[in-house]
Write a protein that holds these residues in place. Structure first.
Motif: not given
Length: 368
Positions: A18-32
Motif C-alpha cells: 500500500n501507499f499514501e500520497l498526501r498532496v497539497q497545491a499552493k494554487t487551485l484551478i476552480p472546478g478542476k
C-alpha cells in the motif's frame, strides 16, 4: 491456527504494497481535479485516480503499488500544460507532495517531496545536482551574451562542470541498490560515455527484479542500443515535420547528418542548443545537416522551443514521448543523444556534443 497465520501473512503483504500520497497545491484551478497517473514501461501515461481538493487545498491518494514498484505522476488539474510531479513508489510509503499547482509563464514550477524513503532521498539528490548545473549554465549564457570572446573559456568550464556532475551521480548510484530510482538515474548519464555504468545498473536490477516490466524494457533497450554501433547502417526514421508532411532520414543521403534526439522539456537539451546552433551555422554550407527528433508530447511546446532556441535545421516528431518510433529504433533512453552519419547513412560516431562535436566536424571538413 495455520489458516489464521496465512491470513495474517497475506494481510501484512498487502499492507506492505500500500501507499499514501498526501498532496497539497499552493494554487487551485476552480472546478478542476488533481490526478494520479501511472507510467508504464512504454512511457505511456494512464490516469488511475482523481480527487477534488479540500478547502485546505489538499487531496489524498491511497492504493496498492503496481508491478511491486512503479513510476507515478501527480498531475495538477490536467491543463494543456499541467504541473506534473514524479513519485517513485515501491509499497509501504506515506509521502507528502506540496507543489505550486500551476506553471509560470516559462512553464516552470516548484514542488517538494517529504518522506524517509530511498526513492525520495536519491531522487531529490539527483535533482539538486541537476539544478546546480542549470544555475551555472544560466550564468555562463549571460556571460557569453555580454562578452562572446569568453566562449572558449566557458566551454572548457562547462565540460569540466559536466564531468563533475556526472561523477557525483555515479557516486550515488551504488547506494541506490535495486530501488527503482536507480533506473530513473540513468536519464542523467550520457549513454555514449557511461555504458559501463548503465550495464551495471541493468545487471543489478535484472537480478533483483527479473520480471519487472520497466526493468525488462530497460535491459532490452540497452542491449539493442549496444547493437546501434559505429559503422552500422543507421535505422530509418520517417516522421512528421512541423509543417505536416513526413521527412525520411534517408532523404538526406549525400550529406553528413547529425541525428539529434531532444525535447522541449529536456533541460540539458535546451542548454546544449546554443552550441548546436553555432555548429550548424559553421558547417551547414559544407554538406552538413541536422535531423532533430523530438520526444515531445505537446506539439505547441515543441514548436515554441524550435522558435525560441532558433533551431533552423530539419525537425520531426510523432509526439509520443519515450515511445517515439525514432527513439525506439535507436534505443534512446536518455537525452540529449546524437548519432553522426556519413553521406551513405552509416553511423560515424555517437554522443558527440559541444566541443567534441566541433572538433570532430573540423577534422571531417578540413579539406572541404
Amino acid at each position: 491456527m495455520k489458516l489464521l497465520g496465512y491470513l495474517l501473512l497475506f494481510a501484512t503483504a498487502l499492507q506492505a504494497q500500500n501507499f499514501e500520497l498526501r498532496v497539497q497545491a499552493k494554487t487551485l484551478i476552480p472546478g478542476k481535479k488533481i490526478y494520479l497517473e501511472y507510467v508504464n514501461e512504454q512511457g505511456k501515461v494512464v490516469k488511475v485516480d482523481s480527487a477534488t481538493p479540500s478547502a485546505e487545498q489538499k487531496v489524498s491518494f491511497k492504493g496498492q503499488v503496481k508491478d511491486q514498484g512503479a513510476f507515478y505522476l501527480v498531475n495538477f488539474f490536467d491543463t494543456p500544460k499541467p504541473q506534473k510531479v514524479l513519485v517513485i513508489l515501491e509499497g509501504g510509503e506515506t509521502i507528502d507532495v506540496e507543489a505550486d499547482g500551476v506553471n509560470d509563464e516559462e512553464g516552470k514550477s516548484n514542488f517538494t517531496l517529504k518522506g524517509d524513503y530511498p526513492n525520495v532521498k536519491f531522487m531529490l539528490e539527483l535533482m539538486a545536482i541537476s539544478k546546480e548545473m542549470e544555475k551555472k549554465v544560466r550564468k555562463w549564457n549571460q556571460e557569453i551574451q555580454v562578452d562572446p570572446k569568453q566562449e572558449k573559456r566557458i566551454q572548457a568550464e562547462f565540460t569540466q562542470a559536466q564531468a563533475a556532475s556526472t561523477a557525483k551521480i555515479k557516486e550515488l548510484i551504488p547506494q541506490m541498490g535495486s530501488h527503482l530510482v536507480a533506473l530513473w538515474a540513468t536519464n542523467f548519464l550520457p549513454a555514449e560515455k557511461e555504458m559501463a555504468s548503465l550495464e551495471d545498473i541493468a545487471n543489478r536490477l535484472a537480478k533483483a527484479r527479473p520480471n519487472h516490466p520497466q526493468v525488462k524494457q530497460f535491459v532490452a533497450n540497452l542491449q539493442r542500443l549496444q547493437g546501434v554501433n559505429e559503422g552500422a547502417m543507421a535505422p530509418e526514421i520517417n516522421l512528421a515535420t512541423p509543417e505536416g508532411p513526413n521527412l525520411a532520414l534517408s532523404s538526406l543521403r549525400g550529406k553528413y547528418v547529425l541525428i539529434d534526439f531532444w525535447a522541449s522539456w529536456c533541460g540539458p537539451c535546451r542548454r546544449e542548443n546554443p552550441n548546436v546552433v553555432k555548429t550548424y551555422a559553421a558547417y551547414k554550407d559544407k554538406g552538413f545537416e541536422i535531423y532533430g527528433v523530438s520526444l515531445d508530447q505537446d506539439r505547441e511546446a515543441w514548436l515554441k522551443a524550435i522558435e525560441k532556441d532558433q533551431l533552423v535545421w530539419k525537425h520531426v516528431s510523432d509526439l509520443k514521448y519515450w515511445s517515439s518510433a525514432g527513439a525506439q529504433a535507436y534505443q534512446v533512453n536518455s537525452i540529449p543523444q546524437t548519432f553522426l552519419l556519413d553521406k551513405e547513412g552509416r553511423i560515424l560516431a555517437k554522443g558527440l556534443r559541444g566541443a567534441a562535436l566541433d572538433q570532430y566536424l573540423a577534422q571531417l571538413f578540413k579539406d572541404k
